[in-house]
Design a protein around this motif. Structure first.
Motif, short mmCIF file in Angstrom:
data_model
loop_
_atom_site.label_atom_id
_atom_site.label_comp_id
_atom_site.label_asym_id
_atom_site.label_seq_id
_atom_site.Cartn_x
_atom_site.Cartn_y
_atom_site.Cartn_z
N ARG A 74 0.83 -1.21 0.00
CA ARG A 74 0.00 0.00 0.00
C ARG A 74 0.86 1.26 0.00
N ALA A 78 0.81 4.11 -3.22
CA ALA A 78 0.17 5.40 -2.93
C ALA A 78 0.57 6.45 -3.96
N HIS A 79 -0.40 7.20 -4.46
CA HIS A 79 -0.13 8.25 -5.44
C HIS A 79 0.49 9.48 -4.78
N ASP A 83 -2.79 10.19 0.41
CA ASP A 83 -3.53 8.95 0.18
C ASP A 83 -3.33 7.92 1.28
N CYS A 116 6.58 6.14 2.37
CA CYS A 116 6.39 5.64 0.99
C CYS A 116 7.73 5.34 0.32
N ASP A 160 4.25 16.01 -2.88
CA ASP A 160 3.93 15.08 -3.96
C ASP A 160 5.07 14.98 -4.97
#
Length: 230
Positions: A74, A78-79, A83, A116, A160
Motif C-alpha cells: 500500500r 500510494a499516489h 492517500d 512511501c 507530492d
C-alpha cells in the motif's frame, strides 16, 4: 473546647484530594507528560527499526512484531502522501520518531513521504547514502541518476513532487543497498523550512563526491565531515 486545626505549613503548596499539588499554585496535577513535537537525535536508528518491521521483516524479528502483510504494498502504490494518512503504519513511524499531536499538521505529511520512499528500499546498508549510490563512481560507468534528474530532484519543494522524484531515484538504485536511516533523515529535513537547504546541499555533495570517494570507504562518508549528522 476542641483544639484548633493546624494551618498549612509555611512554604508548602496546597494539595488537592489524593495528595496531588494544585497546578494553580505551581505544582503538577499528575505525571509530567512527555514532550511532543520534537524528534530524538537518533532518528536514523528509529526509522531503521520501523523499516525492519515492514514485511517480510528484517533483523530476525518474529512475525507478531511485523506490520500487516499488505502494508508495504500500500505504501508503494500510494499516489501521494495524503492517500496514506489513514494507514496505521504511517502513524507508527510518526510515533516511532517521537512526534505527537503537537505540530502534527507540519510533521505528518513529511513522515508519510518518508514511509512511501523507505518502503521501496530492499536492503539496508548504514553509511551507504542514496546520493552516493546514484552518483558516478570513480573510474566507473555513468551515474545511475543523470545530472538533469538530480537538478529536478533538488528543486522539489512540494511533498507530492518530492515523493515522485525520490521514488524514481530509489528505483534507479535497484537492488543496491541504501542507508535506510540516513535517507529517512534526508526526507524529513527536505521539506523543513529550516533544515531543507542543508539536506539538499548534502545530497548534491554526496552525489558528486561519489566520483572522488576513496576505494573501500563507505559511500556517503565523504560528506560527514562537511555536513555532520544531526
Amino acid at each position: 473546647m476542641g483544639q484548633a486545626r493546624p494551618g498549612p505549613v509555611q512554604g508548602a503548596r496546597p494539595r488537592r484530594p489524593g495528595g496531588r499539588e494544585d497546578p494553580q499554585e505551581g505544582g503538577m496535577s499528575g505525571p509530567v507528560p512527555p514532550e511532543t513535537g520534537t524528534v530524538p537525535r537518533d532518528r536514523r536508528a528509529l526509522a531503521r527499526r520501523w523499516w525492519q518491521r515492514l514485511p517480510p521483516g528484517r533483523a530476525g524479528l518474529p512475525e507478531p512484531l511485523l506490520f500487516d502483510r499488505g502494508s508495504r504494498a500500500r505504501l508503494r502504490r500510494a499516489h501521494g502522501p495524503v492517500d496514506i494518512l489513514d494507514e496505521p503504519v504511517v502513524f507508527a513511524l510518526h510515533r516511532e520518531l517521537g512526534f505527537g499531536p503537537q505540530g502534527a499538521d507540519r510533521t505528518l505529511i513529511p513522515v508519510a513521504v518518508a514511509a512511501c520512499v523507505l518502503a521501496r528500499i530492499r536492503t539496508d546498508a548504514p553509511g551507504r547514502g542514496l546520493a552516493s549510490v546514484l552518483g558516478r563512481a570513480k573510474d566507473g560507468p555513468q551515474a545511475l541518476l543523470s545530472p538533469l534528474r538530480l537538478k529536478r530532484l533538488l528543486t522539489a519543494r512540494d511533498p507530492d513532487d518530492l515523493l515522485r522524484q525520490m521514488r524514481r531515484a530509489v528505483d534507479l538504485a535497484g537492488d543496491r543497498p541504501v542507508d535506510v536511516g540516513g535517507l529517512a533523515v534526508t526526507l524529513l529535513d527536505w521539506l523543513d523550512p529550516d533544515a531543507g537547504d542543508r539536506a539538499r546541499s548534502r545530497f548534491a555533495y554526496d552525489y558528486y563526491a561519489a566520483e572522488y570517494a576513496t576505494p573501500g570507504r563507505p559511500a556517503g562518508a565523504a560528506s560527514e565531515a562537511v555536513f555532520p549528522a544531526v
